[in-house]
Design a protein around this motif. Structure first.
Motif, short mmCIF file in Angstrom:
data_model
loop_
_atom_site.label_atom_id
_atom_site.label_comp_id
_atom_site.label_asym_id
_atom_site.label_seq_id
_atom_site.Cartn_x
_atom_site.Cartn_y
_atom_site.Cartn_z
N SER A 213 0.83 -1.21 0.00
CA SER A 213 0.00 0.00 0.00
C SER A 213 0.86 1.26 0.00
O SER A 213 2.03 1.23 0.39
N ARG A 214 0.31 2.36 -0.46
CA ARG A 214 1.07 3.61 -0.57
C ARG A 214 1.61 4.07 0.78
O ARG A 214 2.66 4.70 0.85
N GLN A 215 0.89 3.77 1.84
CA GLN A 215 1.36 4.15 3.18
C GLN A 215 2.14 3.01 3.83
O GLN A 215 2.56 3.12 4.99
N GLY A 216 2.36 1.92 3.09
CA GLY A 216 2.99 0.75 3.67
C GLY A 216 4.47 0.92 3.92
O GLY A 216 5.13 1.81 3.37
N LYS A 217 5.01 0.03 4.76
CA LYS A 217 6.43 0.06 5.11
C LYS A 217 7.09 -1.25 4.68
O LYS A 217 6.48 -2.32 4.75
N LEU A 218 8.35 -1.12 4.29
CA LEU A 218 9.17 -2.27 3.94
C LEU A 218 10.28 -2.41 4.96
O LEU A 218 11.04 -1.47 5.21
N PHE A 219 10.38 -3.59 5.58
CA PHE A 219 11.50 -3.92 6.46
C PHE A 219 12.38 -4.92 5.71
O PHE A 219 11.88 -5.95 5.25
N TYR A 220 13.66 -4.62 5.57
CA TYR A 220 14.50 -5.46 4.72
C TYR A 220 15.87 -5.70 5.34
O TYR A 220 16.32 -4.95 6.21
N ASP A 221 16.51 -6.76 4.88
CA ASP A 221 17.84 -7.16 5.34
C ASP A 221 18.86 -6.14 4.86
O ASP A 221 19.29 -6.17 3.70
N GLY A 222 19.29 -5.27 5.75
CA GLY A 222 20.23 -4.22 5.38
C GLY A 222 21.65 -4.71 5.22
O GLY A 222 22.51 -3.94 4.75
N ASP A 223 21.93 -5.96 5.59
CA ASP A 223 23.27 -6.52 5.39
C ASP A 223 23.46 -7.05 3.97
O ASP A 223 24.57 -7.47 3.63
N GLU A 224 22.41 -7.02 3.16
CA GLU A 224 22.46 -7.59 1.82
C GLU A 224 22.65 -6.48 0.78
O GLU A 224 21.71 -5.74 0.46
N PRO A 225 23.86 -6.34 0.20
CA PRO A 225 24.11 -5.28 -0.78
C PRO A 225 23.21 -5.37 -2.01
O PRO A 225 22.91 -4.33 -2.62
#
Length: 454
Positions: A213-225
Motif C-alpha cells: 500500500s502507498r502508506q505501507g512500510k518495507l523492512f529489509y535485510d540491510g546486510d544484503e548489498p
C-alpha cells in the motif's frame, strides 16, 4: 469468510438460480480435511481430478462446490457454482475477500527464514491483537488464496508468507494480498537454477513491494548489498541486521540453553530474549520488533512476548536426549546461506564442549551445487569431534574433508542407519549435535531414535 452463495457468486461474476442463501464458511480443496459449510474447490491435477469428489464433499457437509464448465457430467441437484477455471476462481474470491478485510496484512518473503520470521511476528503481536498466520507452507499461487479465505473477518493482523520459484510469482501474490507491511528476510541461493543468480533472486524477492500500500512500510535485510539498488528510492524502507549502518542493529548475542539473549540499537536501544538458537534467528526477530514498535507496542510488551515466542519445529530447535546430549534440530531446510549461519553459530556457542555436525544435501542449487557443497569444508568450525554426511551431494564435501579433517568422518549416500549407529555409540552428556539439511533429506529421522524414551 462467512458469506452466502449469492455473495460468492457476485464475487465471481456469475449467475446462480438456486442455493442463494446457503452460508459458505471458508474453502477446502481436500475432502479429508473439509469442514462443514466450506466451499469445495475441485482442482484437476496430473493424477487426480477433484471433480470426482464433489458429491462426496457435499455429503460430508460442504455448503457448495465449484464446477469447471468444461468438465462433463456435473451431478444434478447439488449446490454448484459453474466457473471457467477453478484456480482463477479461487484467486478471484481471495482478491474480493481481501478488499473487505479491515485488518492489517503483513507479507513476508526471502530465501531463508520466512517461516521463523512469520512465527516471531505473530508471537510478538498475538498477546495484544487478534492475529492469524499462514499455516504450513500455503504460500504459493494456490496456498495464499486459501490462506486469505481462511482468515476471520475480524482479524486484526494477518501474517502471510509468500514463496516463489520464478520471476513474477511474488508480484502476483503481493498484488493479490496487498500487504500493509512487507518484509524481506534475506537473499540466498535457493531456486538459483530457475533465477540464474543471486541478483535475480533479489529482483524476484523485491517484487513483494508490487502490492504494498502507498502508506505501507518495507523492512529489509540491510546486510544484503543486492537489495540496496531497489530501496534507494523507497522512502518507507527500514533496514535491519548486524551492520552498524542499519536502522536496527544487533549489538550483542549470547546463546544459552534456554535460547538467545541479544541487544539492539538504533530505532530502539534494548535487550531481548527469544527461545530459539542461532544468530540468523535473532536477525529474524528484528522485523518483528520493528513492526511491533510501529503498532505502538512498548518495549516491555515486545520483550515479554518475544520471550514466550513459539516457532515451528525443526528451526534451530534444541532437543535433549536422555543421556544429556543436546541436538540442535535445524532439519527443516538448508541452503548455503542458512548452512553457513548455522555452522557459524555452532562454532560460537559454548553450551557443550564436544561438538558434532550431521549435514544432509542442499537441494535446488543448480549448476553451482558442487561448489556450494565443497565450500562447506572451509565453513566448518574448528575442533569438531565428528562430521557425519548424508546424501549423494555430500560426497563432494566428504572428499574435501577426508585428507584434512582429524575427527570422526562418515558419509552415507542413502542409508541413515550407519550414521545413527555412530552417534548412538559415541555421543555423551558433553555432546552438542547440529543436524541440518534440505527438507527432502528428512534428517529429523536421525534425531528421533536417539531422543525417544526407552
Amino acid at each position: 469468510m462467512n458469506k452466502s452463495v449469492q455473495q460468492v457468486a457476485d464475487w465471481l461474476g456469475i449467475e446462480t438460480q438456486q442455493w442463494k442463501d446457503i452460508r459458505i464458511k471458508g474453502v477446502s480443496i481436500n475432502t479429508r480435511t473439509l469442514k462443514p459449510g466450506e466451499l469445495f474447490i475441485p482442482f484437476r491435477g496430473e493424477h487426480v481430478n477433484g471433480h470426482r469428489f464433489v458429491r462426496q464433499a457435499i455429503e460430508l457437509g460442504a455448503g457448495a462446490s465449484l464446477w469447471q464448465r468444461d468438465e462433463p457430467d456435473p451431478p444434478q441437484g447439488l449446490p454448484l457454482l459453474f466457473v471457467d477455471d477453478c484456480e482463477k476462481a479461487l484467486q478471484q474470491m481471495a482478491r474480493a475477500y481481501r478488499q473487505e478485510l479491515k485488518g492489517t496484512i503483513v507479507g513476508i518473503t526471502g530465501s531463508n527464514g520466512k517461516t521463523s520470521t512469520k512465527d516471531l511476528v505473530a508471537s510478538v503481536l498475538a498477546p495484544y491483537f487478534k492475529v492469524e498466520k499462514t499455516q504450513g507452507n500455503l504460500n504459493n499461487q494456490l496456498g495464499l488464496p486459501l490462506t486469505i479465505l481462511s482468515l476471520d473477518e475480524e482479524v486484526e493482523f494477518a501474517i502471510l508468507e509468500m514463496g516463489m520459484s520464478a520471476f513474477g510469482e511474488i508480484e502476483f501474490l503481493s498484488e493479490l494480498a496487498r500487504p500493509d507491511y512487507a518484509i524481506i528476510t534475506n537473499i540466498g541461493e535457493a531456486h538459483m537454477q530457475d533465477l540464474g543468480s543471486r541478483e535475480g533472486i533479489a529482483r524476484a524477492k523485491f517484487e513483494i513491494t508490487a502490492g504494498l500500500s502507498r502508506q505501507g512500510k518495507l523492512f529489509y535485510d540491510g546486510d544484503e548489498p543486492l537489495l540496496q539498488p531497489y530501496v534507494e528510492n523507497w522512502t518507507q524502507a527500514v533496514s535491519f541486521g548486524f551492520g552498524d549502518d542499519n536502522e536496527l542493529t544487533i549489538t550483542s548475542v549470547e546463546a544459552t540453553e534456554n535460547g538467545s539473549e541479544f541487544s539492539v540499537s538504533g530505532v530502539i536501544d534494548a535487550a531481548f530474549t527469544i527461545p530459539v538458537l542461532g544468530r540468523h534467528q535473532i536477525k529474524n526477530a528484528l522485523p518483528a520488533i520493528l513492526l511491533a514498535l510501529d503498532t505502538g507496542l512498548e518495549e516491555e510488551d515486545i520483550r515479554r512476548a518475544l520471550k514466550k515466542a513459539t516457532l515451528t519445529d525443526m528451526r534451530m530447535q534444541p532437543v535433549r536426549a536422555e543421556n544429556g546430549t543436546v541436538f540442535i534440530n535445524d532439519a527443516y531446510n538448508a541452503a548455503p546461506t542458512s548452512m553457513k549461519a548455522a555452522l557459524q553459530f555452532l562454532g560460537e556457542i559454548k553450551m557443550k564442549p564436544e561438538k558434532w555436525v550431521v549435514l544432509g544435501d542442499m537441494l535446488e542449487l543448480g549448476e553451482q551445487e558442487r561448489a556450494y557443497h565443497e565450500e562447506l569444508a572451509s565453513q566448518l568450525p574448528e575442533g569438531l569431534r565428528g562430521v557425519l554426511l548424508y546424501g549423494p551431494r555430500m560426497k563432494w564435501l566428504h572428499d574435501e574433508l577426508k585428507e584434512t579433517f582429524n575427527g570422526e568422518l562418515m558419509w552415507s549416500e542413502e542409508d541413515l542407519e550407519p550414521l545413527i549407529g555412530k552417534l548412538e555409540s559415541d555421543l555423551s552428556p558433553d555432546s552438542l549435535v547440529l543436524v541440518k539439511g534440505s527438507r527432502g533429506m528428512e534428517l529429523e529421522r536421525i534425531i528421533e531414535p536417539l531422543t525417544a524414551s526407552k
